[in-house]
Design an enzyme around this catalytic site. Structure first.
Site, PDB file in Angstrom:
ATOM      1  N   LYS A 134       0.833  -1.217   0.000  1.00  0.00           N
ATOM      2  CA  LYS A 134       0.000   0.000   0.000  1.00  0.00           C
ATOM      3  C   LYS A 134       0.862   1.259   0.000  1.00  0.00           C
ATOM      4  O   LYS A 134       0.681   2.154  -0.817  1.00  0.00           O
ATOM      5  CB  LYS A 134      -0.931   0.038   1.236  1.00  0.00           C
ATOM      6  CG  LYS A 134      -1.911  -1.126   1.316  1.00  0.00           C
ATOM      7  CD  LYS A 134      -2.841  -0.992   2.518  1.00  0.00           C
ATOM      8  CE  LYS A 134      -2.171  -1.056   3.878  1.00  0.00           C
ATOM      9  NZ  LYS A 134      -1.575  -2.357   4.210  1.00  0.00           N
ATOM     10  N   ARG A 193      11.585  -6.342   5.702  1.00  0.00           N
ATOM     11  CA  ARG A 193      11.574  -4.922   6.065  1.00  0.00           C
ATOM     12  C   ARG A 193      12.026  -4.722   7.509  1.00  0.00           C
ATOM     13  O   ARG A 193      12.674  -3.715   7.832  1.00  0.00           O
ATOM     14  CB  ARG A 193      10.164  -4.351   5.872  1.00  0.00           C
ATOM     15  CG  ARG A 193      10.106  -2.854   6.113  1.00  0.00           C
ATOM     16  CD  ARG A 193       8.736  -2.269   5.893  1.00  0.00           C
ATOM     17  NE  ARG A 193       7.788  -2.751   6.877  1.00  0.00           N
ATOM     18  CZ  ARG A 193       6.479  -2.497   6.838  1.00  0.00           C
ATOM     19  NH1 ARG A 193       5.980  -1.791   5.855  1.00  0.00           N
ATOM     20  NH2 ARG A 193       5.692  -2.965   7.776  1.00  0.00           N
ATOM     21  N   ARG A 240      10.516  -1.486  12.190  1.00  0.00           N
ATOM     22  CA  ARG A 240       9.192  -1.158  12.725  1.00  0.00           C
ATOM     23  C   ARG A 240       8.875  -2.118  13.863  1.00  0.00           C
ATOM     24  O   ARG A 240       9.072  -3.324  13.742  1.00  0.00           O
ATOM     25  CB  ARG A 240       8.149  -1.277  11.597  1.00  0.00           C
ATOM     26  CG  ARG A 240       7.640   0.087  11.166  1.00  0.00           C
ATOM     27  CD  ARG A 240       6.722   0.009   9.993  1.00  0.00           C
ATOM     28  NE  ARG A 240       5.447  -0.625  10.302  1.00  0.00           N
ATOM     29  CZ  ARG A 240       4.400  -0.591   9.474  1.00  0.00           C
ATOM     30  NH1 ARG A 240       4.501   0.038   8.330  1.00  0.00           N
ATOM     31  NH2 ARG A 240       3.280  -1.187   9.797  1.00  0.00           N
ATOM     32  N   ARG A 262      -1.559  -9.183  12.769  1.00  0.00           N
ATOM     33  CA  ARG A 262      -2.047  -8.123  11.872  1.00  0.00           C
ATOM     34  C   ARG A 262      -2.774  -8.738  10.664  1.00  0.00           C
ATOM     35  O   ARG A 262      -3.808  -8.239  10.229  1.00  0.00           O
ATOM     36  CB  ARG A 262      -0.881  -7.246  11.396  1.00  0.00           C
ATOM     37  CG  ARG A 262      -0.390  -6.277  12.484  1.00  0.00           C
ATOM     38  CD  ARG A 262       1.055  -5.841  12.261  1.00  0.00           C
ATOM     39  NE  ARG A 262       1.290  -5.128  11.034  1.00  0.00           N
ATOM     40  CZ  ARG A 262       2.481  -5.045  10.421  1.00  0.00           C
ATOM     41  NH1 ARG A 262       3.546  -5.645  10.947  1.00  0.00           N
ATOM     42  NH2 ARG A 262       2.609  -4.354   9.317  1.00  0.00           N
ATOM     43  N   ARG A 282     -10.588   0.667   7.900  1.00  0.00           N
ATOM     44  CA  ARG A 282     -10.284  -0.754   8.146  1.00  0.00           C
ATOM     45  C   ARG A 282     -11.411  -1.486   8.856  1.00  0.00           C
ATOM     46  O   ARG A 282     -11.301  -2.693   9.091  1.00  0.00           O
ATOM     47  CB  ARG A 282      -9.070  -0.889   9.069  1.00  0.00           C
ATOM     48  CG  ARG A 282      -7.781  -0.705   8.358  1.00  0.00           C
ATOM     49  CD  ARG A 282      -6.622  -0.874   9.301  1.00  0.00           C
ATOM     50  NE  ARG A 282      -5.602  -0.021   8.792  1.00  0.00           N
ATOM     51  CZ  ARG A 282      -4.341  -0.374   8.597  1.00  0.00           C
ATOM     52  NH1 ARG A 282      -3.928  -1.554   8.956  1.00  0.00           N
ATOM     53  NH2 ARG A 282      -3.493   0.461   8.072  1.00  0.00           N
TER      54      ARG A 282
HETATM   55  P1  AP5 Z   1       4.663  -1.598   2.038  1.00  0.00           P
HETATM   56  O1  AP5 Z   1       4.501  -0.777   0.818  1.00  0.00           O
HETATM   57  O2  AP5 Z   1       5.212  -0.992   3.251  1.00  0.00           O
HETATM   58  O3  AP5 Z   1       3.279  -2.361   2.377  1.00  0.00           O
HETATM   59  P2  AP5 Z   1       2.037  -1.859   3.213  1.00  0.00           P
HETATM   60  O4  AP5 Z   1       0.851  -2.537   2.615  1.00  0.00           O
HETATM   61  O5  AP5 Z   1       2.032  -0.378   3.309  1.00  0.00           O
HETATM   62  O6  AP5 Z   1       2.371  -2.551   4.597  1.00  0.00           O
HETATM   63  P3  AP5 Z   1       2.224  -1.990   6.067  1.00  0.00           P
HETATM   64  O7  AP5 Z   1       3.017  -2.900   6.931  1.00  0.00           O
HETATM   65  O8  AP5 Z   1       2.491  -0.536   6.139  1.00  0.00           O
HETATM   66  O9  AP5 Z   1       0.684  -2.241   6.305  1.00  0.00           O
HETATM   67  P4  AP5 Z   1      -0.096  -2.238   7.627  1.00  0.00           P
HETATM   68  O10 AP5 Z   1      -1.484  -2.103   7.136  1.00  0.00           O
HETATM   69  O11 AP5 Z   1       0.160  -3.403   8.507  1.00  0.00           O
HETATM   70  O12 AP5 Z   1       0.500  -0.999   8.438  1.00  0.00           O
HETATM   71  P5  AP5 Z   1       0.047   0.507   8.623  1.00  0.00           P
HETATM   72  O13 AP5 Z   1       1.254   1.322   8.749  1.00  0.00           O
HETATM   73  O14 AP5 Z   1      -0.977   0.887   7.658  1.00  0.00           O
HETATM   74  O15 AP5 Z   1       5.539  -2.881   1.624  1.00  0.00           O
HETATM   75  C1  AP5 Z   1       5.941  -3.829   2.609  1.00  0.00           C
HETATM   76  C2  AP5 Z   1       7.347  -4.358   2.267  1.00  0.00           C
HETATM   77  O16 AP5 Z   1       7.293  -5.084   1.056  1.00  0.00           O
HETATM   78  C3  AP5 Z   1       8.389  -3.246   2.086  1.00  0.00           C
HETATM   79  O17 AP5 Z   1       9.618  -3.715   2.558  1.00  0.00           O
HETATM   80  C4  AP5 Z   1       8.407  -3.066   0.560  1.00  0.00           C
HETATM   81  O18 AP5 Z   1       9.640  -2.587   0.113  1.00  0.00           O
HETATM   82  C5  AP5 Z   1       8.138  -4.469   0.072  1.00  0.00           C
HETATM   83  N1  AP5 Z   1       7.405  -4.523  -1.203  1.00  0.00           N
HETATM   84  C6  AP5 Z   1       6.422  -3.660  -1.634  1.00  0.00           C
HETATM   85  N2  AP5 Z   1       5.972  -4.043  -2.842  1.00  0.00           N
HETATM   86  C7  AP5 Z   1       6.673  -5.169  -3.182  1.00  0.00           C
HETATM   87  C8  AP5 Z   1       6.645  -6.039  -4.320  1.00  0.00           C
HETATM   88  N3  AP5 Z   1       5.821  -5.819  -5.347  1.00  0.00           N
HETATM   89  N4  AP5 Z   1       7.466  -7.118  -4.310  1.00  0.00           N
HETATM   90  C9  AP5 Z   1       8.309  -7.342  -3.271  1.00  0.00           C
HETATM   91  N5  AP5 Z   1       8.398  -6.554  -2.164  1.00  0.00           N
HETATM   92  C10 AP5 Z   1       7.578  -5.472  -2.120  1.00  0.00           C
HETATM   93  O19 AP5 Z   1      -0.654   0.431  10.082  1.00  0.00           O
HETATM   94  C11 AP5 Z   1       0.151   0.167  11.205  1.00  0.00           C
HETATM   95  C12 AP5 Z   1      -0.705   0.147  12.449  1.00  0.00           C
HETATM   96  O20 AP5 Z   1      -1.309   1.442  12.636  1.00  0.00           O
HETATM   97  C13 AP5 Z   1      -1.880  -0.828  12.462  1.00  0.00           C
HETATM   98  O21 AP5 Z   1      -1.491  -2.129  12.830  1.00  0.00           O
HETATM   99  C14 AP5 Z   1      -2.776  -0.166  13.512  1.00  0.00           C
HETATM  100  O22 AP5 Z   1      -2.284  -0.400  14.810  1.00  0.00           O
HETATM  101  C15 AP5 Z   1      -2.615   1.308  13.185  1.00  0.00           C
HETATM  102  N6  AP5 Z   1      -3.584   1.764  12.174  1.00  0.00           N
HETATM  103  C16 AP5 Z   1      -3.319   2.258  10.939  1.00  0.00           C
HETATM  104  N7  AP5 Z   1      -4.466   2.562  10.291  1.00  0.00           N
HETATM  105  C17 AP5 Z   1      -5.476   2.261  11.142  1.00  0.00           C
HETATM  106  C18 AP5 Z   1      -6.889   2.324  11.033  1.00  0.00           C
HETATM  107  N8  AP5 Z   1      -7.504   2.774   9.924  1.00  0.00           N
HETATM  108  N9  AP5 Z   1      -7.612   1.911  12.114  1.00  0.00           N
HETATM  109  C19 AP5 Z   1      -7.029   1.475  13.244  1.00  0.00           C
HETATM  110  N10 AP5 Z   1      -5.695   1.365  13.396  1.00  0.00           N
HETATM  111  C20 AP5 Z   1      -4.916   1.756  12.346  1.00  0.00           C
HETATM  112 MG    MG Z   2       2.174   1.014   4.881  1.00  0.00          MG
END
Ligand code: AP5
Ligand code: MG
Length: 190
Positions: free
Chosen positions: A14, A128, A134, A145, A89
Site C-alpha cells: 500500500k 523490512r 518497525r 495483523r 479498516r
Molecule cells: P509496504 O509498501 O510498506 O506495504 P504496506 O501494505 O504499506 O504494509 P504496512 O506494513 O504498512 O501495512 P499495515 O497495514 O500493517 O500498516 P500501517 O502502517 O498501515 O511494503 C511492505 C514491504 O514489502 C516493504 O519492505 C516493501 O519494500 C516491500 N514490497 C512492496 N511491494 C513489493 C513487491 N511488489 N514485491 C516485493 N516486495 C515489495 O498500520 C500500522 C498500524 O497502525 C496498524 O497495525 C494499527 O495499529 C494502526 N492503524 C493504521 N491505520 C489504522 C486504522 N484505519 N484503524 C485502526 N488502526 C490503524
Molecule cells: Mg504502509
C-alpha cells in the site's frame, strides 16, 4: 478519478504504491499508519495512546482513528483529491468516511485492492524488519495483523464491492509492474 482508497493486507505494498500513484496523479497520499508513527515518535498524546495498540498489532480504537482522519481531511491539500492508505479498516470507519464525504458533497471514485498471499506478506515484512525496524514487524505480530485484516477489513472491501467501485490488482511481482497494473485499472475505470 481523484478520491481513492488503497486497501490490502499488511505488506501488500500500500505505502509503496501510494507514493507512486500520488506522484503520478498529483494527489496527496494519506497513510493513517504513517500519521500514527509520526505521533509515536513525537510522543504526542495521540502517539502515546496509539503506541500500545500498534506494538501489539491491534487496531487503534475507531473513535481515535476517526477523529484523526476527519481532521486530516479538512486540510487544504485534499482539495484536488486524495489517496487514503490504510483507512477505513472497519465498518465503523466506512460509515465515518461516508459521513465526512457526504458533509462536503464528495464521493469516492475508486477503491484499489492489492492482493498477495500470506506467505509472501510475512516474508516481505520480515525483510523490512531488518531494514527499518518497525516495532510491529515481528513474526508473531505480523501474523496477528494479518488475522485482523482477514477478520475486520475484508468485510470493508466487500462493502465497497457492493457499491461497484473496487478495482482489484495483483500485488505480486516487481514494484513497477504492480504500478502499471494499477494505472491500467484506473484508466479502465474512468
Ligand atoms: P509496504 O509498501 O510498506 O506495504 P504496506 O501494505 O504499506 O504494509 P504496512 O506494513 O504498512 O501495512 P499495515 O497495514 O500493517 O500498516 P500501517 O502502517 O498501515 O511494503 C511492505 C514491504 O514489502 C516493504 O519492505 C516493501 O519494500 C516491500 N514490497 C512492496 N511491494 C513489493 C513487491 N511488489 N514485491 C516485493 N516486495 C515489495 O498500520 C500500522 C498500524 O497502525 C496498524 O497495525 C494499527 O495499529 C494502526 N492503524 C493504521 N491505520 C489504522 C486504522 N484505519 N484503524 C485502526 N488502526 C490503524
Ligand atoms: Mg504502509
Amino acid at each position: 478519478m481523484t478520491r481513492m482508497l488503497i486497501v490490502g493486507p499488511p505488506g501488500s505494498g500500500k505505502g509503496t504504491q501510494a507514493a507512486r500513484i500520488s506522484e503520478r496523479l498529483g494527489i496527496v497520499a494519506i497513510s493513517t499508519g504513517d500519521i500514527f508513527r509520526a505521533n509515536v515518535k513525537a510522543e504526542t498524546p495521540l502517539g502515546v495512546e496509539a503506541k500500545q495498540y500498534m506494538d501489539a498489532g491491534d487496531y487503534v480504537p475507531d473513535s481515535v482513528t476517526n477523529r484523526m482522519v476527519r481532521s486530516r481531511l479538512q486540510e487544504p491539500d485534499v482539495q484536488d483529491g486524495f489517496l487514503l492508505d490504510g483507512y477505513p479498516r472497519t465498518i465503523a470507519q466506512v460509515e465515518e468516511l461516508d459521513d465526512i464525504l457526504a458533509s462536503t458533497d464528495q464521493q469516492l471514485d475508486a477503491v484499489l485492492q492489492l492482493t498477495a498471499d500470506d506467505d509472501e506478506l510475512v516474508s516481505r515484512l520480515l525483510g523490512r524488519a531488518a531494514e527499518d525496524g518497525r516495532t510491529d514487524d515481528t513474526e508473531e505480530v505480523i501474523r496477528h495483523r494479518l488475522n485482523l485484516y482477514h477478520e475486520k477489513t475484508e468485510v470493508v472491501v466487500a462493502k465497497y464491492a457492493e457499491r461497484g467501485i473496487v478495482a482489484k490488482v495483483d500485488g505480486i511481482g516487481p514494484v513497477d509492474d504492480v504500478t502499471e497494473r494499477i494505472m491500467a485499472v484506473l484508466k479502465d475505470a474512468q
